[in-house]
Design an enzyme around this catalytic site. Sequence first.
Site, mmCIF file in Angstrom:
data_model
loop_
_atom_site.group_PDB
_atom_site.id
_atom_site.type_symbol
_atom_site.label_atom_id
_atom_site.label_comp_id
_atom_site.label_asym_id
_atom_site.label_seq_id
_atom_site.Cartn_x
_atom_site.Cartn_y
_atom_site.Cartn_z
ATOM 1 N N SER A 307 0.817 -1.214 0.000
ATOM 2 C CA SER A 307 0.000 0.000 0.000
ATOM 3 C C SER A 307 0.852 1.267 0.000
ATOM 4 C CB SER A 307 -0.958 -0.036 1.195
ATOM 5 O OG SER A 307 -1.959 0.931 1.090
ATOM 6 N N ASP A 318 10.710 4.633 -9.991
ATOM 7 C CA ASP A 318 10.372 5.227 -11.289
ATOM 8 C C ASP A 318 11.287 6.396 -11.641
ATOM 9 O OD1 ASP A 318 8.342 3.406 -11.387
ATOM 10 O OD2 ASP A 318 6.755 4.842 -11.807
ATOM 11 N N LYS A 332 -0.575 -4.084 -3.526
ATOM 12 C CA LYS A 332 -1.868 -3.455 -3.196
ATOM 13 C C LYS A 332 -1.877 -2.054 -3.796
ATOM 14 C CE LYS A 332 -4.900 -2.092 0.619
ATOM 15 N NZ LYS A 332 -4.925 -0.649 0.346
#
Length: 547
Positions: A307, A318, A332
């Site tokens: 999460s 990224d 999640k």
Amino acid sequence: MQRGTGRNIFVAATYGATLLLGLILGQNYADQQGSKPVSTLVPIGLSDHSYKIQQALDLIIHSYMDSLDIDSLQNGAINHIIAHLDPYSSYLLPNDTRAQTEALEGTFEGIGLEYFNLNDTLLVVGLITNGPAEKAGVKVGDRILQIDSTQVTGQSLTQAVIKKLIRGKKGTPVYLQVIREGNLIEAPITVIRDQIQVSSIDVSYMIEPTIGYIRIRRFGLKTAQNFKTAIADLKKQGASRLILDLRDNGGGYFHIAIRVANEFFKDKKLIVYTEGAHEQKREYYSEGNGSYAEGKLIVLINEGTASAAEILSGALQDWDRATIVGRRSYGKGIVQEQFDFADGSRINLSISRYYTPLGRSIQKKYIPNWSNMTDYAHMYKGLWALDTTLAQTQMFETTEGKQLFSGGGITPDLHVSVDSNTLNLLYQEIVGSSYLEQFVYERFTRRLPAYSIENFLQGYHLPQQEYDTFIDYLAKKGFVINERKQEDLLELIQTDIEAIVGRYYFGREAYFKVKNRTDDYVEEALTLLKPLPSDTLSTDLDSSLPK
């Protein structure tokens, strides 16, 4: 999770084939920069969708042959429908709501004492620094015989009962009768309850001369503030490189994870964006004033990283800001909003999906496991089947050319193989049985040592003789371990016992320092962060050049 717009949400609940209960809920969203998510539920009337539900409920209330517990029916109805939405939406009763709030906010009213039920006696094994119990004179190693007028020794009291005895309203007293080093302290110790603050940062310390280490347990209300303080302290100690441990971090507040991510960027960067059927796309950016915007960074993740922790890991990966080390995260990629009822119950409702800056969704595939519904005693447990296989779908490429994929969690840049011994069912049963703690507290808690934590960490290792004694101890408890398995588990159990001893003597920090000494994840991170021989040579040559 913070919101800037208001709207109405409809939630309908059904229970079995006969009970139908409808709720129309109004939503007030807190400002994105607020300190805490606030969502309130108020009835706003009926819609065409809910009329039949309300009619059925009225029919049952007024016409059913027996008297009914309406609250129980309502709770069951709401739980039934919420459990069928997705694996993460949930309905919490008031006690569960309170426990969730305390965990995320890191605060409760009590005395700041950690105990272990050793042979039906409460052994004090930890104290909150400057907490009420410590201020009143309670010490680690004390054995609590009585709380107020209730005798606790030899009573086999449940944790819930003991918790109720110890906790209470701020400013009220609790009286503890204790034995210290075998001697009864005649006068009870008076402890005045207060607000207890528990940090969501497990530990922060210099693991090497220029390498800091921080472990975050969850993203609670004060995590970003505590993290910024920890970073500042480590930098004062000379940290120019950092290991951020997010293993077994199950998430927490969405907006807090974004605030923590901000600390790693010097420019305005997209951290995450969300979108749902009733939610327009919303982007969340860093502010560009991070306190650790430069310097090498390693992030540790495992199957328990989920999460909000995956939001942070995904953003750092990224943007090529960190090297992710460990094992594939939980997967999640759904955001929950908290909706509170007036009676203290709560709905955690999935309202949108989140995506990493490159557009990756890391959500695992999930499907309903309807066959489980035949077991009505556990009808919601295991209702959803999660696909744990790695289903890489769309490929994305970072600025530095790293290829990343969506689907099924965050895949680390450097994979750490699992130690098969930790998955051994016998070892897991030993750890879950609490016999490790019982063994330590029975043998190593006679009196606190005179040496320092540094001496303990450098010089203490569990002797083979003590390990053999523990094996005999387990045999008496019904765990018979053959010689081959004793050898396999030697290092694991030695480290576990040493860590528990360290925590008892010196607190939580010592526990993690001991565990990290033989941790494969940490070893990989340190290898990546240590300068290459060529870097050292270059530095030495530079220092020898004439000025």
